[in-house]
Design an enzyme around this catalytic site. Structure first.
Site, PDB file in Angstrom:
ATOM      1  N   SER A   1       0.825  -1.198   0.000  1.00 10.22           N
ATOM      2  CA  SER A   1       0.000   0.000   0.000  1.00 10.22           C
ATOM      3  C   SER A   1       0.870   1.265   0.000  1.00 10.22           C
ATOM      4  CB  SER A   1      -0.960  -0.026   1.189  1.00 10.22           C
ATOM      5  OG  SER A   1      -2.096   0.763   0.920  1.00 10.22           O
TER       6      SER A   1
ATOM      7  N   LYS B   1     -21.147  17.256  10.073  1.00 11.20           N
ATOM      8  CA  LYS B   1     -20.062  17.784  10.889  1.00 11.20           C
ATOM      9  C   LYS B   1     -19.504  16.766  11.868  1.00 11.20           C
ATOM     10  CE  LYS B   1     -17.207  20.861  12.302  1.00 11.20           C
ATOM     11  NZ  LYS B   1     -16.049  21.181  11.447  1.00 11.20           N
TER      12      LYS B   1
END
Length: 303
Positions: free
Chosen positions: A121, A173
């Site tokens: 990765s 949020k």
């Protein structure tokens, strides 16, 4: 009457000698900690060689690696660099920063990536900036993908009677809040984010490896590859160990004795945190990452 009372001068000399030896020993330890490892020598020895920058463990804070690459790039005695990788990857931003710096350095002098046991990765991403990538046949690499994980403690909070009141400016949020599951809207937003960052990975592989994006996309489903598979798929260049990578770097750097070049490691910054070595430190760092969600180019198969 004691010896000290009979011979105060000798006693004083003895005490001063002990203090001097302790001081000299401390200075010696300090100097040895400042001298970096080379081929049985140190950075103060004149001569050209191959610099080695190590990327080990989870990649979260790339500053030290960036500093080492910059220092070696600017050092005229360093003719080529080997980026030695043994990492499952880490934070997206950190992997991209290392990739960018490796690419910048490779434009000035040759950089060869050498994969150890694991370069997956973000570890693979970092290698893409190098001129050539070496891996062992059994190296675990690939894992081309993005992941983000959130802890969900909703059931636990319910058992202990914990409640969390939130006042927010927008519906998204408090995305990833510990006290509830993700909403369908939040999952959609996160998936769009993941897809965007995943495409950045694929795009950089395609450019670095001179491969069509559609071909890379088929390989970028998160699976790991052996070094041999990666070579056959075009994800790396050569099968070889660290010595092979150093030899190749020396040859590209124009060193006369490319078969046995001087190998130069950077000075390592010492701190009390550096004493926390081994698996326990890795586990602690990993725990921090999982507690605080981070968008990651990381292979999580080591858990």
């Amino acid at each position: 009457m004691s010896f000290r009372q009979q011979h105060p001068v000798l006693t004083g000399i003895f005490i001063l000698a002990v203090i001097f030896l302790l001081f000299a020993g401390g200075v010696s330890l300090l100097i040895s900690s400042l001298i970096s490892r080379t081929s049985g020598s140190d950075l103060f020895v004149a001569g050209s060689g191959v610099g080695v920058v190590e990327l080990k463990g989870l990649l979260t804070s790339p500053e030290e690696i960036l500093d080492e690459l910059t220092s070696f790039r600017q050092n005229e005695n360093i003719k080529a660099i080997v980026l030695r990788i043994d990492s499952p990857g880490g934070a997206v931003g950190a992997a991209q920063e290392v990739f960018t710096e490796v690419n910048r350095t490779n434009a000035v002098k040759p950089v060869i990536a050498s994969m150890g046991s694991l370069a997956a990765s973000g570890g693979y991403y970092a290698a893409l900036g190098a001129r050539r990538i070496y891996a062992n046949p059994g190296t675990l690499t690939g894992s081309i993908g993005v992941i983000v994980k959130f802890a969900n403690l909703e059931d636990f909070f319910g058992k202990i009677g914990y409640k969390n009141d939130v006042v927010k400016s927008g519906a998204l949020k408090d995305l990833g809040s510990l006290n509830r599951s993700l909403t369908p809207e939040e999952r959609t937003v996160l998936q769009q984010l993941i897809d965007s960052v995943h495409h950045q990975f694929v795009r950089d592989i395609a450019k670095s490896r001179s491969m069509p994006e559609e071909v890379v996309m088929k390989l970028a489903d998160g699976r790991i590859y052996s070094g041999e598979q990666a070579r056959d798929l075009g994800l790396i260049d050569e099968l070889g160990n660290f010595t092979d990578a150093v030899t190749a770097a020396a040859a590209l750097g124009g060193l006369k004795d490319s078969a046995a070049p001087n190998v130069i490691y950077p000075r390592k910054k010492r701190s009390w945190l550096s004493l926390l070595e081994g698996r326990s430190a890795l586990d602690a760092l990993h725990a921090i990452i999982q507690t605080h969600p981070v968008l990651s180019y990381e292979w999580t198969g080591i858990q």
